[in-house]
Design a protein around this motif. Structure first.
Motif, mmCIF file in Angstrom:
data_model
loop_
_atom_site.group_PDB
_atom_site.id
_atom_site.type_symbol
_atom_site.label_atom_id
_atom_site.label_comp_id
_atom_site.label_asym_id
_atom_site.label_seq_id
_atom_site.Cartn_x
_atom_site.Cartn_y
_atom_site.Cartn_z
ATOM 1 N N ILE A 34 -7.772 5.813 -4.067
ATOM 2 C CA ILE A 34 -7.162 5.898 -3.072
ATOM 3 C C ILE A 34 -5.849 7.004 -3.202
ATOM 4 O O ILE A 34 -5.447 7.188 -4.474
ATOM 5 N N PRO A 35 -5.418 7.639 -2.217
ATOM 6 C CA PRO A 35 -4.190 8.711 -2.216
ATOM 7 C C PRO A 35 -3.000 7.804 -2.840
ATOM 8 O O PRO A 35 -2.558 6.750 -2.765
ATOM 9 N N LYS A 36 -2.379 8.575 -3.789
ATOM 10 C CA LYS A 36 -1.070 8.149 -4.462
ATOM 11 C C LYS A 36 -0.242 7.794 -3.380
ATOM 12 O O LYS A 36 0.631 6.439 -3.295
ATOM 13 N N TYR A 37 0.007 8.426 -2.370
ATOM 14 C CA TYR A 37 0.940 8.312 -1.142
ATOM 15 C C TYR A 37 0.667 6.889 -0.377
ATOM 16 O O TYR A 37 1.738 6.329 -0.096
ATOM 17 N N TYR A 38 -0.769 6.549 -0.380
ATOM 18 C CA TYR A 38 -0.947 5.197 0.364
ATOM 19 C C TYR A 38 -0.398 4.272 -0.411
ATOM 20 O O TYR A 38 -0.449 3.144 0.018
ATOM 21 N N VAL A 39 -0.591 4.109 -1.880
ATOM 22 C CA VAL A 39 -0.077 3.189 -2.657
ATOM 23 C C VAL A 39 1.446 2.965 -2.569
ATOM 24 O O VAL A 39 1.970 1.854 -2.156
ATOM 25 N N VAL A 40 2.191 4.156 -2.237
ATOM 26 C CA VAL A 40 3.464 3.835 -2.123
ATOM 27 C C VAL A 40 3.928 3.553 -0.591
ATOM 28 O O VAL A 40 4.679 2.554 -0.465
ATOM 29 N N LYS A 41 2.994 3.984 0.234
ATOM 30 C CA LYS A 41 3.171 3.621 1.557
ATOM 31 C C LYS A 41 3.086 2.030 1.871
ATOM 32 O O LYS A 41 3.862 1.192 2.281
ATOM 33 N N ALA A 42 2.103 1.448 0.983
ATOM 34 C CA ALA A 42 1.810 -0.019 1.166
ATOM 35 C C ALA A 42 3.028 -0.870 0.246
ATOM 36 O O ALA A 42 3.341 -1.885 0.861
ATOM 37 N N ARG A 43 3.563 -0.159 -0.921
ATOM 38 C CA ARG A 43 4.598 -0.939 -1.201
ATOM 39 C C ARG A 43 5.785 -0.757 -0.566
ATOM 40 O O ARG A 43 6.846 -1.803 -0.411
ATOM 41 N N ILE A 44 6.089 0.273 0.238
ATOM 42 C CA ILE A 44 7.198 0.295 1.324
ATOM 43 C C ILE A 44 6.965 -0.518 2.303
ATOM 44 O O ILE A 44 8.004 -1.409 2.858
ATOM 45 N N ALA A 45 5.713 -0.601 2.862
ATOM 46 C CA ALA A 45 5.634 -1.707 3.846
ATOM 47 C C ALA A 45 5.864 -3.049 3.494
ATOM 48 O O ALA A 45 6.261 -3.858 4.210
ATOM 49 N N GLY A 46 5.768 -3.421 2.118
ATOM 50 C CA GLY A 46 5.839 -4.793 1.960
ATOM 51 C C GLY A 46 7.392 -5.078 1.832
ATOM 52 O O GLY A 46 7.784 -6.025 1.806
ATOM 53 N N LEU A 47 8.377 -3.861 1.888
ATOM 54 C CA LEU A 47 9.536 -4.212 2.080
ATOM 55 C C LEU A 47 10.019 -4.605 3.337
ATOM 56 O O LEU A 47 11.263 -5.154 3.673
#
Length: 262
Positions: A34-47
């Motif tokens: 998966i694209p790296k930005y998507y991992v970051v997006k998911a972690r931000i969504a967790g906030l």
């Protein structure tokens, strides 16, 4: 040390044995890349749940340091969350957005739909003018080519926030005093009912579009923000043409609901 570091590879491997229900699980393709930005997006969504509605997320710099990625990676992740309506820009910061406005697909008015959700509906008049009905409008609605029609254009508001743009076309013969006794901030449907005009049925079509520069300026959104566009042609209880409406809603602030029966 930054929390949850993400490698510099533009794509990241996620093993298939990742626990179901993990933040990024639903977006992982079968090959696990998966694209790296998507991992970051998911972690931000967790906030977002932790922060709550109107909570301010950390700055791009702070997020980049936290996840050990470039600021552009964070920027792309945040941009998608904004487009999805999960985050909103406020001043120089970015805050957690509230739930989308759920507008029913029915012959109910915009006013009724917004009030059901505990918000105050409003409208700002852009233009109210009259002109001879052009051939395309006549063909679509059943009006007579050349007959006088009103064009009513208004910005839609919810708790004073601009959320859409509505253009209504109606025969002058049906509402000859529209420019004199209609309050542009009120419900047009309520006005029609007060004139003894009742809705019978309507045809509706929904599509996704990008706003034109003019529309984006009136609604107060970036031109790249996806919009939901609804076309409606309404008739009265006797089947006569009543109105043609073009309603443009912010894709990050609206969803539409309907009830289906088998």
């Amino acid at each position: 040390m930054p929390a949850h570091p993400v490698c510099d590879d533009p794509c990241v491997d996620y093993p298939n044995e990742q626990a179901p229900g993990a933040p990024v699980r639903s977006g992982i393709p079968e090959h696990g890349r998966i694209p790296k930005y998507y991992v970051v997006k998911a972690r931000i969504a967790g906030l977002l749940e932790e922060l709550g509605e109107d909570g301010v997320i950390p700055t791009e710099r702070d997020l980049a340091e936290r996840y050990d990625v470039a600021r552009e990676t964070v920027r792309q992740a945040v941009r998608e969350l904004v487009l999805e309506g999960r985050l909103r820009r406020r001043g120089r910061g970015t805050i957690v957005a509230g739930p989308k406005l759920a507008q029913p697909l029915s012959l109910a008015s915009y006013t009724e739909g917004v009030r059901r959700q505990g918000l105050t509906p409003g409208r700002t008049l852009v233009t109210l003018d009259r002109f001879p009905c052009p051939e395309p409008l006549a063909a679509e609605t059943g009006l007579t080519r050349g007959e006088p029609v009103w064009h009513l254009e208004r910005v839609l508001l919810a708790d004073d926030e601009r959320v859409g743009l509505e253009s209504t076309y109606v025969s002058v013969a049906r509402v000859p005093r529209l420019d004199g006794d209609f309050d542009p901030d009120s419900s047009f449907y309520a006005y029609l009912k007060a004139q003894g005009i009742c809705f019978g049925d309507a045809d509706e079509r929904i599509e996704t579009v990008l706003a034109t520069p003019r529309e984006a300026l009136l609604i107060g959104t970036p031109p790249a923000l996806p919009m939901l566009l609804i076309h409606r042609v309404s008739r009265d209880t006797e089947g006569r043409p009543l109105e043609r409406v073009r309603s443009l809603y912010r894709g990050d602030r609206f969803s539409f609901t309907t009830h289906l029966e088998g």
